[in-house]
Design a protein around this motif. Structure first.
Motif, PDB file in Angstrom:
ATOM      1  N   ARG A   1       1.177  14.458 -12.983  1.00  0.00           N
ATOM      2  CA  ARG A   1       0.160  13.960 -13.922  1.00  0.00           C
ATOM      3  C   ARG A   1      -0.700  12.939 -13.184  1.00  0.00           C
ATOM      4  O   ARG A   1      -0.194  11.936 -12.692  1.00  0.00           O
ATOM      5  N   THR A   2      -1.989  13.243 -13.093  1.00  0.00           N
ATOM      6  CA  THR A   2      -2.884  12.391 -12.313  1.00  0.00           C
ATOM      7  C   THR A   2      -3.677  11.418 -13.187  1.00  0.00           C
ATOM      8  O   THR A   2      -4.214  10.434 -12.675  1.00  0.00           O
ATOM      9  N   GLU A   3      -3.775  11.722 -14.480  1.00  0.00           N
ATOM     10  CA  GLU A   3      -4.581  10.835 -15.340  1.00  0.00           C
ATOM     11  C   GLU A   3      -4.243  11.041 -16.808  1.00  0.00           C
ATOM     12  O   GLU A   3      -3.981  12.159 -17.231  1.00  0.00           O
TER      13      GLU A   3
ATOM     14  N   GLU B   1       0.830  -1.202   0.000  1.00  0.00           N
ATOM     15  CA  GLU B   1       0.000   0.000   0.000  1.00  0.00           C
ATOM     16  C   GLU B   1       0.871   1.261   0.000  1.00  0.00           C
ATOM     17  O   GLU B   1       1.750   1.413   0.836  1.00  0.00           O
ATOM     18  N   GLY B   2       0.634   2.125  -0.970  1.00  0.00           N
ATOM     19  CA  GLY B   2       1.371   3.385  -1.027  1.00  0.00           C
ATOM     20  C   GLY B   2       2.624   3.339  -1.874  1.00  0.00           C
ATOM     21  O   GLY B   2       3.174   4.385  -2.222  1.00  0.00           O
ATOM     22  N   LYS B   3       3.046   2.141  -2.253  1.00  0.00           N
ATOM     23  CA  LYS B   3       4.274   2.060  -3.066  1.00  0.00           C
ATOM     24  C   LYS B   3       4.089   2.762  -4.408  1.00  0.00           C
ATOM     25  O   LYS B   3       5.018   3.373  -4.931  1.00  0.00           O
ATOM     26  N   ASP B   4       2.866   2.659  -4.973  1.00  0.00           N
ATOM     27  CA  ASP B   4       2.623   3.316  -6.260  1.00  0.00           C
ATOM     28  C   ASP B   4       2.708   4.843  -6.125  1.00  0.00           C
ATOM     29  O   ASP B   4       3.218   5.534  -6.999  1.00  0.00           O
ATOM     30  N   ALA B   5       2.241   5.371  -4.974  1.00  0.00           N
ATOM     31  CA  ALA B   5       2.304   6.828  -4.759  1.00  0.00           C
ATOM     32  C   ALA B   5       3.769   7.257  -4.592  1.00  0.00           C
ATOM     33  O   ALA B   5       4.209   8.264  -5.162  1.00  0.00           O
TER      34      ALA B   5
ATOM     35  N   LYS C   1       6.508  13.968 -12.204  1.00  0.00           N
ATOM     36  CA  LYS C   1       5.739  13.270 -11.164  1.00  0.00           C
ATOM     37  C   LYS C   1       4.397  12.774 -11.718  1.00  0.00           C
ATOM     38  O   LYS C   1       3.777  13.447 -12.547  1.00  0.00           O
ATOM     39  N   THR C   2       3.987  11.615 -11.209  1.00  0.00           N
ATOM     40  CA  THR C   2       2.666  11.086 -11.583  1.00  0.00           C
ATOM     41  C   THR C   2       2.010  10.489 -10.335  1.00  0.00           C
ATOM     42  O   THR C   2       2.699  10.198  -9.349  1.00  0.00           O
ATOM     43  N   LEU C   3       0.694  10.323 -10.408  1.00  0.00           N
ATOM     44  CA  LEU C   3      -0.040   9.562  -9.380  1.00  0.00           C
ATOM     45  C   LEU C   3      -1.050   8.681 -10.105  1.00  0.00           C
ATOM     46  O   LEU C   3      -1.627   9.106 -11.117  1.00  0.00           O
ATOM     47  N   PRO C   4      -1.300   7.469  -9.613  1.00  0.00           N
ATOM     48  CA  PRO C   4      -2.267   6.606 -10.302  1.00  0.00           C
ATOM     49  C   PRO C   4      -3.698   7.103 -10.102  1.00  0.00           C
ATOM     50  O   PRO C   4      -4.066   7.517  -8.996  1.00  0.00           O
TER      51      PRO C   4
END
Ligand code: AVI
Length: 343
Positions: free
Chosen positions: A301-303, A37-41, A50-53
């Motif tokens: 980038r969020t999406e 949990e949180g590794k992707d962030a 920077k990106t977020l899933p």
């Protein structure tokens, strides 16, 4: 009495008897999720750019905001797909025959009703497996559906798509259709899409179906308006991701210090949504043990929201063993619905 009717569905059973809910993502449910949990962030926020899933959009408030987006005048996607479904649902039901409907990313299940009505009219039993990461919306929409369709049986999975596809029990009906509508495929990168199609292929038996709804390429002005609505709902949806991270990872993102930015990347055929930092700042994500530095104007980038070419997509599905047997669009060719069958 049709061949599908049994004593148990002639005499209506209570909602509780027809509803099964399983939470595959509750913290206690999977020991390994605590480790990952949180590794992707962390991975996304420590790389450049920077990106977020996009999964972080969908806490309960994010899911509600997304429902509002679907009603916006500029957001043509939902309306257009709904119109296609209304026109062709009976044809879809005839093609698949009686089958269990699995819906990935079911949200409020609004469009599903069109399919349920079509199967019901043809006298087929209604078995529905909604899958969504937002347990709140999942349960409330399942209960609403069960109240409205008295013979419907629901097994609701609060889950990621990956886990749910692995946990599908053999269906009791002659076939199964996995629905992935709403153009959520567009939120996956090309390599994620290939992986996703492989998972769909693995989850289906030969002869079973995959129903896919996708947004198609069209003028930039139409696309950019859809992701920059005048009421600011999309901006609130984007910014809510930071609020979600604050809650989930004990972080201190100040929403006043970021702004929504969305544009169409014509080379990649994708809308890109970003959050832009309005100053240089450091954000603490305490439970991840992470300090994130932002330069002034730097973005996360969020999406991505890819816009498809139907022919290319049909070829990709075919290569993955998911054979498109029928494709429907609207009069403007803005949205596509594809019914595929595992060969
Ligand atoms: C869920 N998904 C298909 C939406 C889209 O259009 O890509 C998410 C969304 N993002 C901003 N508006 C809607």
């Amino acid at each position: 009495m049709s061949i599908f009717e049994t004593a148990s569905n002639i005499y209506p059973r209570s909602i509780e008897q027809r509803l099964q809910i399983e939470n595959l993502i509750a913290p206690a449910a999977i020991a390994t999720s605590r480790l990952t949990e949180g590794k992707d962030a962390i991975a996304g926020l420590t790389q450049t750019p920077k990106t977020l899933p996009p999964r972080y959009f969908y806490d309960d408030r994010g899911s509600q905001l997304f429902e509002q987006i679907c009603e916006l005048p500029e957001y043509y996607l939902t309306r257009t797909e709904t119109a296609i479904l209304q026109k062709y649902a009976t044809e879809i039901a005839r093609l698949t025959g009686a089958c269990e409907l699995v819906e990935l990313g079911s949200g409020s299940s609004t469009k599903t009703r069109i399919l349920l009505d079509a199967y019901h009219k043809l006298g087929y039993p209604l078995h529905y497996i909604p899958v969504d990461v937002s347990a709140g919306i999942l349960e409330s929409s399942a209960r609403q559906l069960l109240a409205d369709y008295t013979t419907l049986k629901v097994r609701a999975l609060a889950s990621t798509y990956e886990l749910a596809l692995e946990r599908l029990a053999p269906t009791l009906l002659p076939s199964r259709t996995i629905c992935f509508i709403g153009s959520t495929l567009g939120n996956l990168t090309p390599s994620e899409s290939d992986e996703f199609f492989a998972r769909i292929f693995a989850a289906l038996e030969v002869g079973e179906y995959f129903l896919l709804g996708v947004d198609l390429q069209k003028p930039k002005s139409v696309l950019e308006a859809a992701y920059n609505d005048r009421q600011g709902v999309t901006a609130a949806f984007n910014l809510n991701m930071l609020q979600h991270l604050n809650w989930r990872y004990d972080s201190n993102f100040d929403l006043q210090n970021f702004e929504h930015w969305a544009f169409y990347n014509e080379t990649e055929h994708q809308i890109e949504m970003h959050l832009r930092s309005l100053r240089s700042q450091t954000v603490q994500m305490r439970s991840l043990n992470l300090a994130v530095e932002f330069a002034d104007r730097e973005t996360i980038r969020t999406e991505i929201s890819r816009k498809f070419n139907l022919k290319t997509l049909q070829q990709q599905l075919q290569i993955q063993g998911l054979i498109p047997i029928q494709t429907w669009t609207d009069t403007k060719n803005w949205f596509g619905l594809l019914l595929c069958q595992k060969k």
